[in-house]
Design a protein around this motif. Structure first.
Motif, PDB file in Angstrom:
ATOM      1  N   LEU A  34      18.426  19.428  32.680  1.00 35.15           N
ATOM      2  CA  LEU A  34      18.950  18.099  32.382  1.00 35.15           C
ATOM      3  C   LEU A  34      18.239  17.046  33.230  1.00 35.15           C
ATOM      4  O   LEU A  34      18.174  17.160  34.460  1.00 35.15           O
ATOM      5  N   ALA A  35      17.703  16.048  32.576  1.00 36.69           N
ATOM      6  CA  ALA A  35      17.043  14.940  33.273  1.00 36.69           C
ATOM      7  C   ALA A  35      17.367  13.654  32.530  1.00 36.69           C
ATOM      8  O   ALA A  35      16.953  13.475  31.382  1.00 36.69           O
TER       9      ALA A  35
ATOM     10  N   ASP B 180      31.778  21.587  28.271  1.00 42.04           N
ATOM     11  CA  ASP B 180      30.875  22.658  27.882  1.00 42.04           C
ATOM     12  C   ASP B 180      29.423  22.385  28.238  1.00 42.04           C
ATOM     13  O   ASP B 180      28.569  23.243  28.010  1.00 42.04           O
ATOM     14  N   SER B 181      29.125  21.212  28.787  1.00 41.97           N
ATOM     15  CA  SER B 181      27.746  20.910  29.187  1.00 41.97           C
ATOM     16  C   SER B 181      27.667  20.682  30.688  1.00 41.97           C
ATOM     17  O   SER B 181      27.300  21.570  31.449  1.00 41.97           O
ATOM     18  N   LEU B 182      28.092  19.523  31.150  1.00 41.22           N
ATOM     19  CA  LEU B 182      27.971  19.207  32.571  1.00 41.22           C
ATOM     20  C   LEU B 182      28.841  20.112  33.438  1.00 41.22           C
ATOM     21  O   LEU B 182      28.472  20.441  34.570  1.00 41.22           O
ATOM     22  N   ALA B 183      30.002  20.508  32.954  1.00 39.69           N
ATOM     23  CA  ALA B 183      30.903  21.348  33.748  1.00 39.69           C
ATOM     24  C   ALA B 183      30.754  22.827  33.433  1.00 39.69           C
ATOM     25  O   ALA B 183      31.514  23.645  33.945  1.00 39.69           O
ATOM     26  N   GLY B 184      29.786  23.184  32.616  1.00 39.78           N
ATOM     27  CA  GLY B 184      29.570  24.577  32.265  1.00 39.78           C
ATOM     28  C   GLY B 184      28.578  25.246  33.201  1.00 39.78           C
ATOM     29  O   GLY B 184      28.371  24.816  34.344  1.00 39.78           O
ATOM     30  N   SER B 185      27.954  26.295  32.726  1.00 40.36           N
ATOM     31  CA  SER B 185      26.942  26.997  33.521  1.00 40.36           C
ATOM     32  C   SER B 185      25.728  26.097  33.704  1.00 40.36           C
ATOM     33  O   SER B 185      25.576  25.071  33.031  1.00 40.36           O
TER      34      SER B 185
ATOM     35  N   ALA C  23      23.910  25.567  30.536  1.00 37.98           N
ATOM     36  CA  ALA C  23      24.623  24.861  29.470  1.00 37.98           C
ATOM     37  C   ALA C  23      24.164  23.421  29.331  1.00 37.98           C
ATOM     38  O   ALA C  23      24.213  22.850  28.240  1.00 37.98           O
ATOM     39  N   SER C  24      23.735  22.802  30.440  1.00 34.52           N
ATOM     40  CA  SER C  24      23.298  21.406  30.385  1.00 34.52           C
ATOM     41  C   SER C  24      21.810  21.263  30.109  1.00 34.52           C
ATOM     42  O   SER C  24      21.291  20.142  30.059  1.00 34.52           O
ATOM     43  N   ASP C  25      21.108  22.389  29.940  1.00 30.40           N
ATOM     44  CA  ASP C  25      19.679  22.310  29.626  1.00 30.40           C
ATOM     45  C   ASP C  25      19.469  21.549  28.323  1.00 30.40           C
ATOM     46  O   ASP C  25      20.249  21.680  27.371  1.00 30.40           O
ATOM     47  N   LEU C  26      18.397  20.776  28.273  1.00 32.69           N
ATOM     48  CA  LEU C  26      17.996  20.102  27.042  1.00 32.69           C
ATOM     49  C   LEU C  26      17.019  21.002  26.299  1.00 32.69           C
ATOM     50  O   LEU C  26      16.031  21.464  26.868  1.00 32.69           O
TER      51      LEU C  26
END
Length: 436
Positions: free
Chosen positions: A84-85, A187-192, A195-198
């Protein structure tokens, strides 16, 4: 007896249902009115270039989409995976660190440039608030109200929360559902960490899933009919029949996997569907504009995806870095806004100027095309009631990104809806999806 299932619509939801049903032993026939597979996530031809009708990204949290891509033989390399960037050149940089969750975002936030201490504390405050509430927002209200209640800073809202909300829900912050946004953050920022990978597709959206899924089905004896528009779904004592099917076939089940605004015409002869049609007709829709810009030289991006702030554009993508030709850029504008007051040439010029402001001098613009999906998604508003996959008409099912779920209208929600419909049919027929 092997159940026969017709699927109307060759987008992500339709093919997710088809693959699920085929794996459970049903006999599948899929109908697509267009020559191009993908529905509202498809490739189009422009100035000799093949580009998508809209720029989509996937997240590492898109578990069902990734699972089905693997099932139909799509190589992982077709997705460029980036941590994530959130990069706004000259304004802010927030990059997830290469650490397990939650340290990947904690360290990324600590190192973030362009965000002050008050901004960082505000972000932590919102995430802690949602975690304490187990990501439930009751009663549901707008994202804007939730951000005000948790004292988010103006800069953080402008550079992080608003862009993320509009990108995910395709609905302005003042109107968007805080509950659905909370699900996205859960499910994105608070996940694994992954999970937040683009996940940025290196191939067009038709080739990403619908085309490989079509080949997968054909190799297993199932049928995909393109340029075969279904005009209506009819029922008699033996089952369902389709007006537009070139063969007089009777189907045990039918999945409608079209855009929601096509459902009414398909079910005019089925009075039991009237409540569902009424529910669908209550949905409002939001547009997405994708500007494709072809420059006659390379364009230098700090990341394949950057944010644009203060203008009309929201996100810009370096398509060259994703396997496209040199100088190809896409810019996305989600949801309704002031950009709708401009004509196409004025909007194109404004977007080129915004890109130059972010990246510096650009090569000459050789060609451009603006693609507007006027009804790209439903407006994801608080307390919205969405139709369920099961309809009042036994054997008739719905699949699509608008069908009831925790998620907004994304590729993942479309895929999940197809899987849910497919598994429900298998269960009704006493079948189970293969594990292999």
């Amino acid at each position: 007896m092997t159940p026969s299932v017709a699927i109307v619509g060759g987008g992500y939801a339709g093919f997710a249902a088809a693959v699920t049903l085929a794996r459970g032993g049903a006999r599948v026939t899929l109908f697509e009115a267009s020559r191009v597979l993908g529905g509202r996530a498809r490739v189009v031809e422009t100035d000799g270039q093949r580009v998508d009708n809209g720029q989509h990204i996937l997240l590492g949290a898109y578990s069902e989409t990734l699972r089905l891509l693997r099932l139909v033989g799509v190589r992982p390399s077709v997705l460029a995976t980036r941590r994530l960037a959130l990069v706004y050149p000259g304004h802010c940089e927030l990059r997830a660190a290469a650490l397990p969750a939650p340290l990947h975002l904690a360290l990324g936030l600590l190192r973030a440039r362009g965000l002050g201490t008050a901004d960082k504390l505000a972000m932590l405050r919102l995430m802690r608030h949602l975690k304490r509430q187990r990501f439930r927002v009751a009663p549901d209200r707008s994202v804007g109200t939730l951000l005000t209640e948790t004292a988010q800073t103006e800069r953080l809202v402008r550079l992080v929360w608003e862009p993320l909300c509009v990108a995910a829900l395709n609905t302005p912050v003042a109107d968007a559902s805080a509950q659905v946004f909370a699900h996205v953050l859960r499910d994105s920022l608070a996940g694994s960490a992954s999970a937040s990978d683009l996940l940025l597709p290196r191939v067009d959206l038709s080739e990403l899933f619908p085309v490989p899924a079509s080949r997968w089905l054909a190799l297993r004896g199932h049928t995909v009919r393109i340029v075969e528009p279904v005009k209506a779904i009819q029922r008699d004592d033996t089952g369902f029949r389709l007006d537009g099917d070139p063969f007089p076939t009777c189907y045990d089940h039918v999945v409608i996997a079209t855009a929601p605004y096509h459902v009414a015409a398909l079910v005019t002869g089925l009075p039991g569907m009237r409540p569902v049609v009424t529910q669908i007709e209550r949905l409002r829709h939001e547009p997405i504009v994708t500007a494709w810009l072809g420059f006659d030289g390379p364009v230098s991006f700090p990341e394949p995806m950057i944010g644009l702030s203060g203008g009309y554009g929201q996100w810009a993508f370096d398509r060259t870095a994703l396997g496209g030709p040199t100088g190809l850029v896409s810019i996305v504008i989600s949801a309704s806004g002031l950009h709708q007051q401009l004509d196409r040439d004025a909007l194109r010029d404004a977007l080129v100027a915004e890109l130059a402001a972010a990246l510096g001098p650009l090569p000459r613009l050789a060609w451009s095309r603006l693609i507007t999906e006027k009804r790209a998604t439903f407006a994801c508003t608080p307390g919205l009631e969405r139709p369920t996959p099961r309809t009042p008409e036994p054997g008739l099912w719905l699949a699509g990104d608008y069908v009831a779920s925790d998620y907004p209208a994304t590729l993942e929600s479309a895929v999940r809806s197809g899987v849910v419909a497919g598994r429900a049919i298998l269960n009704a027929c006493g079948l189970k999806e293969s594990l292999f």
